[in-house]
Enzyme design. Sequence first.
Site, mmCIF file in Angstrom:
data_model
loop_
_atom_site.group_PDB
_atom_site.id
_atom_site.type_symbol
_atom_site.label_atom_id
_atom_site.label_comp_id
_atom_site.label_asym_id
_atom_site.label_seq_id
_atom_site.Cartn_x
_atom_site.Cartn_y
_atom_site.Cartn_z
ATOM 1 N N LYS A 145 -18.940 -5.455 -9.993
ATOM 2 C CA LYS A 145 -19.874 -4.305 -9.110
ATOM 3 C C LYS A 145 -21.146 -4.192 -9.563
ATOM 4 C CE LYS A 145 -17.304 -0.681 -10.582
ATOM 5 N NZ LYS A 145 -16.767 -1.490 -11.510
ATOM 6 N N ASP B 199 -11.248 3.974 -10.670
ATOM 7 C CA ASP B 199 -9.988 4.757 -10.971
ATOM 8 C C ASP B 199 -10.376 6.306 -10.232
ATOM 9 O OD1 ASP B 199 -8.112 6.245 -11.955
ATOM 10 O OD2 ASP B 199 -8.703 6.355 -14.106
ATOM 11 N N LYS C 102 -12.549 -2.477 -9.457
ATOM 12 C CA LYS C 102 -12.016 -2.572 -10.839
ATOM 13 C C LYS C 102 -12.694 -2.993 -11.844
ATOM 14 C CE LYS C 102 -8.572 -5.902 -12.952
ATOM 15 N NZ LYS C 102 -9.807 -6.670 -14.005
ATOM 16 N N LYS D 260 -19.300 3.182 -19.109
ATOM 17 C CA LYS D 260 -19.721 1.950 -19.776
ATOM 18 C C LYS D 260 -21.191 1.891 -19.870
ATOM 19 C CE LYS D 260 -17.353 -1.345 -17.758
ATOM 20 N NZ LYS D 260 -16.717 -0.792 -16.731
#
Length: 330
Positions: free
Chosen positions: A43, A157, A38, A69
């Site tokens: 991460k 995702d 998530k 990102k």
Amino acid sequence: MTLDQPIRPERDLIDCSEAIDDDVAAKKETQIIAIYGKGGIGKSFTLSNLSYMMAQQGKRVLLLGCDPKSDTTSLLFGGKACPTIIETSSKKKLAGDEVRIEDVCFKRDGVFAMELGGPEVGRGCGGRGIIHGFETLEKLGFHDWGFDYVLLDFLGDVVCGGFGLPIARDLCQKVIVVGSNDMQSLYVANNVCSAVDYFSKLGGNVGVAGMVVNKDDGTGEAAAFAEAVGIPVLAAIPADEDIRRKSANYQIIGKPGTPWAPLFEQLSENVSTAPPIPPKPLEQDELLGLFSPEDTGGNVTLQPASQEDMHGRPIPQKKSLEVIYEELPA
């Protein structure tokens, strides 16, 4: 090798054939490991420290950010942003030039790092950007590079084809999920396990090596999830103020000789040796069952709505035009 061709599965990572003599060591294939989780779960923190520790242990490591990102390498480089492959490729194309490796790959203390990048907000598909980034990597010679480990940092995702690329096309041997003791991060981790399970049934070779529990407060839900889906916990990183403060200041804590070094030394060993495992993803109710009903609302029951509810007023019954025949006595 092209993106449509699967890499060699984990069982073939060590090739001991064609040895010339006893002094020739077995050739090692690159372990390509995709890390999912998530957004905001840690991460990038985990990977930057893990890759740094691996490099200090003498391993050749490439850290590849695959999150639009583009924050994977920020901690590794003290908060400095790397030029992304997608952005650099666009600029070079407009100038009529080709992307070179020195334009997009940078290094620190033995760790090599790159960012795929993504489109500007609202101006494109992040998953498609990932696919384009891998196509550029292939042109740069990705499959011929001599690394021991390539660590891919992906957004969790996986319902988007681009983010599920390593699993769908066997571009990695194994997957690691990062989660915490909260419902949302474990929901994402379970989705990743579902994707691995789905593609394995289609003939894929990717498995889940295990889970890293980040910001562990000791409540145990993440460990219970890992046990339920049949994967090991590779490391539990505590919810510690020293870690939070140093990470916020872009400091690497996974350095030999530091207080947190043993944690990342063990994580490095576990990541290196953990085999890919077919996970057993949970149903939604099973996932909710890992938490107290008071914490999740798991004691809520579904109440069907009526037409009166939808209109906000009583609805008069319309007369039926159906012909009803009286039953004749026997």
